[in-house]
Scaffold this motif. Structure first.
Motif, PDB file in Angstrom:
ATOM      1  N   GLY A  58       0.787  -1.225   0.000  1.00 44.54           N
ATOM      2  CA  GLY A  58       0.000   0.000   0.000  1.00 44.54           C
ATOM      3  C   GLY A  58       0.817   1.271   0.000  1.00 44.54           C
ATOM      4  O   GLY A  58       0.247   2.372   0.020  1.00 44.54           O
ATOM      5  N   SER A  59       2.154   1.159  -0.043  1.00 45.39           N
ATOM      6  CA  SER A  59       2.995   2.359  -0.059  1.00 45.39           C
ATOM      7  C   SER A  59       2.736   3.173  -1.331  1.00 45.39           C
ATOM      8  O   SER A  59       2.481   2.615  -2.399  1.00 45.39           O
ATOM      9  CB  SER A  59       4.478   1.984  -0.007  1.00 45.39           C
ATOM     10  OG  SER A  59       4.783   1.336   1.202  1.00 45.39           O
ATOM     11  N   GLY A 102       0.459  -7.664 -13.479  1.00 50.77           N
ATOM     12  CA  GLY A 102      -0.607  -7.192 -12.607  1.00 50.77           C
ATOM     13  C   GLY A 102      -1.091  -5.815 -13.000  1.00 50.77           C
ATOM     14  O   GLY A 102      -0.951  -5.372 -14.146  1.00 50.77           O
ATOM     15  N   ASN A 103      -1.676  -5.129 -12.042  1.00 51.98           N
ATOM     16  CA  ASN A 103      -2.101  -3.753 -12.289  1.00 51.98           C
ATOM     17  C   ASN A 103      -0.863  -2.896 -12.504  1.00 51.98           C
ATOM     18  O   ASN A 103       0.084  -2.962 -11.719  1.00 51.98           O
ATOM     19  CB  ASN A 103      -2.923  -3.239 -11.108  1.00 51.98           C
ATOM     20  CG  ASN A 103      -4.139  -4.105 -10.867  1.00 51.98           C
ATOM     21  OD1 ASN A 103      -4.860  -4.474 -11.797  1.00 51.98           O
ATOM     22  ND2 ASN A 103      -4.373  -4.468  -9.615  1.00 51.98           N
ATOM     23  N   HIS A 104      -0.868  -2.089 -13.565  1.00 54.80           N
ATOM     24  CA  HIS A 104       0.349  -1.366 -13.909  1.00 54.80           C
ATOM     25  C   HIS A 104       0.051  -0.062 -14.635  1.00 54.80           C
ATOM     26  O   HIS A 104      -1.082   0.192 -15.072  1.00 54.80           O
ATOM     27  CB  HIS A 104       1.279  -2.235 -14.753  1.00 54.80           C
ATOM     28  CG  HIS A 104       0.683  -2.661 -16.067  1.00 54.80           C
ATOM     29  ND1 HIS A 104       0.062  -3.879 -16.237  1.00 54.80           N
ATOM     30  CD2 HIS A 104       0.594  -2.036 -17.269  1.00 54.80           C
ATOM     31  CE1 HIS A 104      -0.371  -3.994 -17.479  1.00 54.80           C
ATOM     32  NE2 HIS A 104      -0.052  -2.880 -18.134  1.00 54.80           N
ATOM     33  N   ALA A 118       4.724  -1.679 -11.975  1.00 54.70           N
ATOM     34  CA  ALA A 118       3.890  -2.874 -12.016  1.00 54.70           C
ATOM     35  C   ALA A 118       3.624  -3.472 -10.638  1.00 54.70           C
ATOM     36  O   ALA A 118       4.320  -3.184  -9.670  1.00 54.70           O
ATOM     37  CB  ALA A 118       4.529  -3.922 -12.921  1.00 54.70           C
ATOM     38  N   HIS A 119       2.596  -4.357 -10.597  1.00 58.16           N
ATOM     39  CA  HIS A 119       2.138  -5.102  -9.413  1.00 58.16           C
ATOM     40  C   HIS A 119       1.417  -4.179  -8.426  1.00 58.16           C
ATOM     41  O   HIS A 119       1.539  -4.339  -7.201  1.00 58.16           O
ATOM     42  CB  HIS A 119       3.299  -5.829  -8.722  1.00 58.16           C
ATOM     43  CG  HIS A 119       4.071  -6.730  -9.636  1.00 58.16           C
ATOM     44  ND1 HIS A 119       3.481  -7.744 -10.340  1.00 58.16           N
ATOM     45  CD2 HIS A 119       5.388  -6.749  -9.974  1.00 58.16           C
ATOM     46  CE1 HIS A 119       4.393  -8.366 -11.075  1.00 58.16           C
ATOM     47  NE2 HIS A 119       5.565  -7.774 -10.875  1.00 58.16           N
ATOM     48  N   LEU A 120       0.657  -3.239  -8.918  1.00 57.68           N
ATOM     49  CA  LEU A 120       0.011  -2.222  -8.092  1.00 57.68           C
ATOM     50  C   LEU A 120      -1.288  -2.746  -7.462  1.00 57.68           C
ATOM     51  O   LEU A 120      -1.888  -3.716  -7.927  1.00 57.68           O
ATOM     52  CB  LEU A 120      -0.280  -0.992  -8.948  1.00 57.68           C
ATOM     53  CG  LEU A 120       0.926  -0.461  -9.742  1.00 57.68           C
ATOM     54  CD1 LEU A 120       0.501   0.671 -10.675  1.00 57.68           C
ATOM     55  CD2 LEU A 120       2.045  -0.017  -8.809  1.00 57.68           C
ATOM     56  N   VAL A 121      -1.723  -2.069  -6.400  1.00 54.22           N
ATOM     57  CA  VAL A 121      -2.969  -2.438  -5.719  1.00 54.22           C
ATOM     58  C   VAL A 121      -4.167  -2.122  -6.613  1.00 54.22           C
ATOM     59  O   VAL A 121      -4.250  -1.038  -7.203  1.00 54.22           O
ATOM     60  CB  VAL A 121      -3.104  -1.669  -4.389  1.00 54.22           C
ATOM     61  CG1 VAL A 121      -4.475  -1.935  -3.754  1.00 54.22           C
ATOM     62  CG2 VAL A 121      -1.999  -2.069  -3.419  1.00 54.22           C
ATOM     63  N   ARG A 122      -5.072  -3.070  -6.711  1.00 53.44           N
ATOM     64  CA  ARG A 122      -6.280  -2.843  -7.494  1.00 53.44           C
ATOM     65  C   ARG A 122      -7.057  -1.652  -6.933  1.00 53.44           C
ATOM     66  O   ARG A 122      -7.247  -1.534  -5.715  1.00 53.44           O
ATOM     67  CB  ARG A 122      -7.180  -4.079  -7.464  1.00 53.44           C
ATOM     68  CG  ARG A 122      -8.457  -3.907  -8.278  1.00 53.44           C
ATOM     69  CD  ARG A 122      -9.371  -5.101  -8.136  1.00 53.44           C
ATOM     70  NE  ARG A 122     -10.575  -4.934  -8.931  1.00 53.44           N
ATOM     71  CZ  ARG A 122     -11.626  -5.746  -8.891  1.00 53.44           C
ATOM     72  NH1 ARG A 122     -11.614  -6.789  -8.079  1.00 53.44           N
ATOM     73  NH2 ARG A 122     -12.678  -5.516  -9.645  1.00 53.44           N
ATOM     74  N   LEU A 142       1.630   0.509  -4.008  1.00 58.05           N
ATOM     75  CA  LEU A 142       2.362  -0.734  -4.216  1.00 58.05           C
ATOM     76  C   LEU A 142       1.538  -1.921  -3.753  1.00 58.05           C
ATOM     77  O   LEU A 142       0.929  -1.890  -2.679  1.00 58.05           O
ATOM     78  CB  LEU A 142       3.680  -0.646  -3.452  1.00 58.05           C
ATOM     79  CG  LEU A 142       4.673  -1.798  -3.507  1.00 58.05           C
ATOM     80  CD1 LEU A 142       6.086  -1.256  -3.336  1.00 58.05           C
ATOM     81  CD2 LEU A 142       4.392  -2.831  -2.424  1.00 58.05           C
ATOM     82  N   GLY A 143       1.534  -2.986  -4.570  1.00 60.37           N
ATOM     83  CA  GLY A 143       0.713  -4.131  -4.227  1.00 60.37           C
ATOM     84  C   GLY A 143       1.354  -5.466  -4.548  1.00 60.37           C
ATOM     85  O   GLY A 143       2.585  -5.584  -4.654  1.00 60.37           O
ATOM     86  N   ASN A 144       0.507  -6.468  -4.736  1.00 61.20           N
ATOM     87  CA  ASN A 144       0.933  -7.842  -4.983  1.00 61.20           C
ATOM     88  C   ASN A 144      -0.022  -8.462  -5.992  1.00 61.20           C
ATOM     89  O   ASN A 144      -0.863  -9.288  -5.653  1.00 61.20           O
ATOM     90  CB  ASN A 144       0.952  -8.628  -3.670  1.00 61.20           C
ATOM     91  CG  ASN A 144       1.359 -10.082  -3.858  1.00 61.20           C
ATOM     92  OD1 ASN A 144       2.058 -10.429  -4.802  1.00 61.20           O
ATOM     93  ND2 ASN A 144       0.897 -10.945  -2.952  1.00 61.20           N
ATOM     94  N   THR A 145       0.096  -8.042  -7.248  1.00 60.89           N
ATOM     95  CA  THR A 145      -0.789  -8.527  -8.305  1.00 60.89           C
ATOM     96  C   THR A 145       0.042  -9.027  -9.483  1.00 60.89           C
ATOM     97  O   THR A 145       1.212  -8.687  -9.626  1.00 60.89           O
ATOM     98  CB  THR A 145      -1.753  -7.427  -8.786  1.00 60.89           C
ATOM     99  OG1 THR A 145      -0.998  -6.286  -9.251  1.00 60.89           O
ATOM    100  CG2 THR A 145      -2.675  -6.978  -7.667  1.00 60.89           C
TER     101      THR A 145
END
Length: 226
Positions: A58-59, A102-104, A118-122, A142-145
Motif C-alpha cells: 500500500g505504499s 498485474g495492475n500497472h 507494475a504489481h500495483l494495488v487494485r 504498491l501491491g501484490n498482483t
C-alpha cells in the motif's frame, strides 16, 4: 532491496527474453523489483499470508519523471503472499502478456522512453491514459498482483509502450544511500514468503551516498525523504 536487479544472470529479469514480430526483446533487462523491509530487515510482521502484514504493501508510488500515461491496467485481484502464480498450474493458466505484471502504469517520458510501474494495488491507480503527470506525483499504491509472490514494485524503462515488443533501457537514479549487499544465499534459502532478516553482517555501519548510479542486484539502499 533491489531484487532481480541488474547484472547477474540466472535471475528473472535479465533472462526474460520474449519473441515478438520476428525479433527477440527483453523490456525487463534493467528492471528492478523493489522490496521494502523494516529497520530490522523483516518484510512483514504478523500473519505472513495477509498482504497487509507486509511493510511496503500500500505504499505510495511516485512518477520518476514528467510524462504522459499511455496505458494502464487496474482490474487484477491481489495474490495470497507466498504463492507465485507462474509456479501454480491453475494460476499459471490465467497469466497472459497483458496481466503478467498485474495492475500497472506505462508512461511516455519523452525521447522514445517509457516507464513502467507494475504489481500495483487494485483500485489504487490515480491516473488514466492520456493524463499528464509531473515528476514526484503520486500515481498509485504498491501491491501484490500479477506474477508476484509478495508485495513489491517492479520498475523499468523501455524503448516502446508494449511490454512484449520493447527492449530495456539502462538508467541511473539521481541519488540514494547505499548500505551494502544482501548475500544471494540468504535469498535462495528463504521461503516463498521471504521470511527472515536479510540485513545481518552485509549491512554497512554507515550509509554511503551515491549519485547517478543504478543499484545492482540485491543492493540495500535508502532513498531520501521528500
Amino acid at each position: 532491496m533491489a531484487f532481480n536487479g541488474y547484472a547477474s544472470p540466472g535471475w528473472g529479469h535479465r533472462d526474460a527474453i520474449l519473441p515478438a514480430n520476428m525479433t527477440l526483446n527483453n523490456s525487463q533487462r534493467f528492471a528492478i523489483d523493489w522490496k521494502q523491509a523494516n529497520d530490522h530487515g523483516d518484510f512483514y510482521a504478523g500473519d505472513r499470508t495477509r498482504n497487509e502484514s507486509y511493510v511496503d504493501y500500500g505504499s505510495p508510488i511516485y512518477a520518476v519523471a514528467d510524462g504522459t500515461v499511455t496505458s494502464t491496467l487496474d482490474g487484477v485481484e491481489a495474490n495470497v503472499p507466498g504463492i507465485l502464480p507462474a509456479s501454480d498450474p491453475v494460476l499459471a493458466a490465467t497469466l497472459t502478456i497483458d496481466n503478467v505484471d498485474g495492475n500497472h502504469i506505462i508512461m511516455d517520458i519523452g525521447s522514445g522512453i517509457y516507464a513502467m510501474y507494475a504489481h500495483l494495488v487494485r483500485g489504487s491507480l490515480l491516473v488514466k491514459p492520456g493524463d499528464k503527470v509531473k515528476k514526484g506525483q503520486q500515481i498509485a499504491a504498491l501491491g501484490n498482483t500479477g506474477n508476484s509472490s509478495a508485495s513489491h514494485l517492479h520498475f523499468q524503462l523501455m524503448d516502446g509502450p508494449s511490454l512484449g515488443e520493447a527492449d530495456g533501457v539502462p538508467y541511473v537514479l539521481d541519488s540514494f544511500d547505499y548500505q551494502g549487499q544482501i548475500g544471494e544465499a540468504a535469498v535462495w534459502d528463504a521461503d516463498n514468503y521471504l521470511s527472515g532478516s536479510f540485513f545481518g553482517s552485509q549491512r554497512l555501519p554507515a550509509p554511503e551516498q551515491r549519485t547517478n548510479q543504478l543499484p545492482v542486484l540485491l543492493a540495500l539502499v535508502n532513498f531520501p525523504q521528500n
